[in-house]
Design an enzyme around this catalytic site. Structure first.
Site, PDB file in Angstrom:
ATOM      1  CB  SER A  93      -0.966  -0.046   1.192  1.00 62.98           C
ATOM      2  OG  SER A  93      -1.974   0.924   1.080  1.00 62.98           O
ATOM      3  CG  HIS A 230      -5.927  -2.254   0.902  1.00 62.01           C
ATOM      4  ND1 HIS A 230      -5.399  -1.824  -0.304  1.00 62.01           N
ATOM      5  CD2 HIS A 230      -5.209  -1.616   1.871  1.00 62.01           C
ATOM      6  CE1 HIS A 230      -4.417  -0.962  -0.074  1.00 62.01           C
ATOM      7  NE2 HIS A 230      -4.275  -0.833   1.233  1.00 62.01           N
TER       8      HIS A 230
END
Length: 261
Positions: A93, A230
């Site tokens: 990320s 995610h």
């Protein structure tokens, strides 16, 4: 930057006398301890060192860095003494763009400084050239907590405890500011091999946007996708570590030991 200052940036969870150093870069709001479970599952010959950004855990008294380039500058200075043997970067990320920016700085000084990474692994993040305008870091508390809840990766008990939230939200918000205001510069494609990893249903990083990391390397490129969102890597740790281990086992033997800067 002195050695003492450099040391506070890293947590060495697995030390090996020789081999490849794997540096891991955490996500927004994340701390070095997120990667601790990797230590016991890496093969022989891979050392694990994880970045600890200011503003969390044992660095909680330090101000957060609210800019990706500023954070990359500081990490670049801190990491140079540790690049005296083959190494690789893994960023998830926000950590993916921070690792990328550090790699760009190393590429600019190659020849005058340490050699570049054997491999760059970028996870759960669209390519730098895929711009999305987001301002969640300006959102109110409830919207911000809803985002954290939707993405996963945070213990639900934390999200339900106002006292703990008061403590952690400023750090998470500062990281979101850094990554949401980040804009790709005009770097040349990196000369390093890049592997991108993505969750197939990640709302923050569509697979095609992750595939676009191929634009940012002149080396080999690979893409691996996994079921999940995610934080897909929480459920697919073994598969991710297999990809990392395989790439580093292949790449490392061909790289000569690096001189200490």
């Amino acid at each position: 930057m002195g050695e003492t200052d450099s040391e506070k940036w890293f947590r060495v969870y697995r030390r090996v006398p020789e081999g490849v150093r794997l540096f891991c870069f955490p996500h927004a709001g994340g701390a070095a301890s997120y990667f601790y479970p990797w230590a016991g599952r890496l093969p022989d010959g891979i050392e694990l060192q994880v970045l600890q950004y200011p503003g969390r855990q044992d660095r909680v008294g330090e101000p957060c860095v609210r800019s990706v380039p500023a954070l990359a500058d500081r990490i670049h200075a801190a990491i140079r003494p540790r690049l005296n043997r083959p190494y690789a970067f893994f960023g998830h990320s926000m950590g993916a763009v921070v690792a990328f920016e550090v790699a760009c700085r190393i590429a600019r000084e190659e020849g005058a400084g340490p050699a570049g990474p054997a491999h760059l692994f970028v996870s759960g993040r669209r390519a730098p050239s895929c711009v999305r305008h987001e301002e969640l870091h300006r959102a109110g508390r409830s919207a911000f907590v809803a985002e954290m809840r939707a993405l996963g990766g945070t213990d639900p008990r934390v999200l339900e405890d106002d006292t703990i939230l008061d403590f952690v939200l400023p750090t998470v918000r500062a990281d979101y500011e850094a990554v949401e205001t980040y804009r790709f510069g005009s770097w040349e494609p990196l000369p390093y091999d890049v592997t991108a990893l993505a969750g197939e249903s990640d709302p923050k990083a569509a697979v095609e946007d992750v595939r676009a990391w191929s634009r940012h390397t002149r080396g080999t490129f690979g893409l691996h996708t996994y079921p999940g969102g995610h934080f897909y890597l929480d459920d697919h740790r073994s598969g991710v570590l297999d990809v990392v281990s395989s790439a580093l086992t292949t790449a490392a033997p061909g790289r000569k030991p690096l001189p200490h800067p």
